[in-house]
Write a protein that holds these residues in place. Sequence first.
Motif, mmCIF file in Angstrom:
data_model
loop_
_atom_site.group_PDB
_atom_site.id
_atom_site.type_symbol
_atom_site.label_atom_id
_atom_site.label_comp_id
_atom_site.label_asym_id
_atom_site.label_seq_id
_atom_site.Cartn_x
_atom_site.Cartn_y
_atom_site.Cartn_z
ATOM 1 N N ASN A 21 0.797 -1.229 0.000
ATOM 2 C CA ASN A 21 0.000 0.000 0.000
ATOM 3 C C ASN A 21 0.828 1.276 0.000
ATOM 4 O O ASN A 21 0.272 2.369 -0.055
ATOM 5 C CB ASN A 21 -0.940 0.015 1.209
ATOM 6 C CG ASN A 21 -1.977 -1.072 1.133
ATOM 7 O OD1 ASN A 21 -2.378 -1.487 0.058
ATOM 8 N ND2 ASN A 21 -2.408 -1.562 2.281
ATOM 9 N N THR A 22 2.125 1.171 0.105
ATOM 10 C CA THR A 22 2.950 2.380 0.133
ATOM 11 C C THR A 22 3.395 2.753 -1.273
ATOM 12 O O THR A 22 3.430 1.934 -2.174
ATOM 13 C CB THR A 22 4.196 2.167 1.013
ATOM 14 O OG1 THR A 22 4.918 1.039 0.534
ATOM 15 C CG2 THR A 22 3.815 1.964 2.463
ATOM 16 N N THR A 23 3.716 4.006 -1.420
ATOM 17 C CA THR A 23 4.162 4.493 -2.726
ATOM 18 C C THR A 23 5.682 4.587 -2.754
ATOM 19 O O THR A 23 6.329 4.731 -1.724
ATOM 20 C CB THR A 23 3.580 5.889 -3.013
ATOM 21 O OG1 THR A 23 4.001 6.777 -1.984
ATOM 22 C CG2 THR A 23 2.078 5.850 -3.078
#
Length: 120
Positions: free
Chosen positions: A69-71
């Motif tokens: 879910n992280t960029t």
Amino acid sequence: MNPNIAPIRKSMDWTYRTRGGNVAGDSTGGQPPGDGDLKERVEKLEAVLPDIQLRLVRVESKLDALGANTTTKAEMAAVGIMIAELKGTVSETMLAQTKWYIGTAAVLAGLAFAAARLAS
């Protein structure tokens, strides 16, 4: 070594406390350090090992979910570029609308004066 510092150092030294007063270089008689309660400590660790493994699996699964879910830095840079382009587009649109507004107002004012002149 200063004789006043030696007792303080011994109280702070982990090897001195765990090996029953034997500092590095002294013999422990071939026995592991702290062997009196070593079996108890190992048994306690083995008893809680399944719980530790379960918690580790939970932590790993949470880290995997966070990773999904992280960029990345590249994605954030792309978003920054898109925002900069959007700001440019908005300012260009506002400028065009302002020009049309002023132009339309001038034409309507001219029509109003022309109509007033014809009417008089």
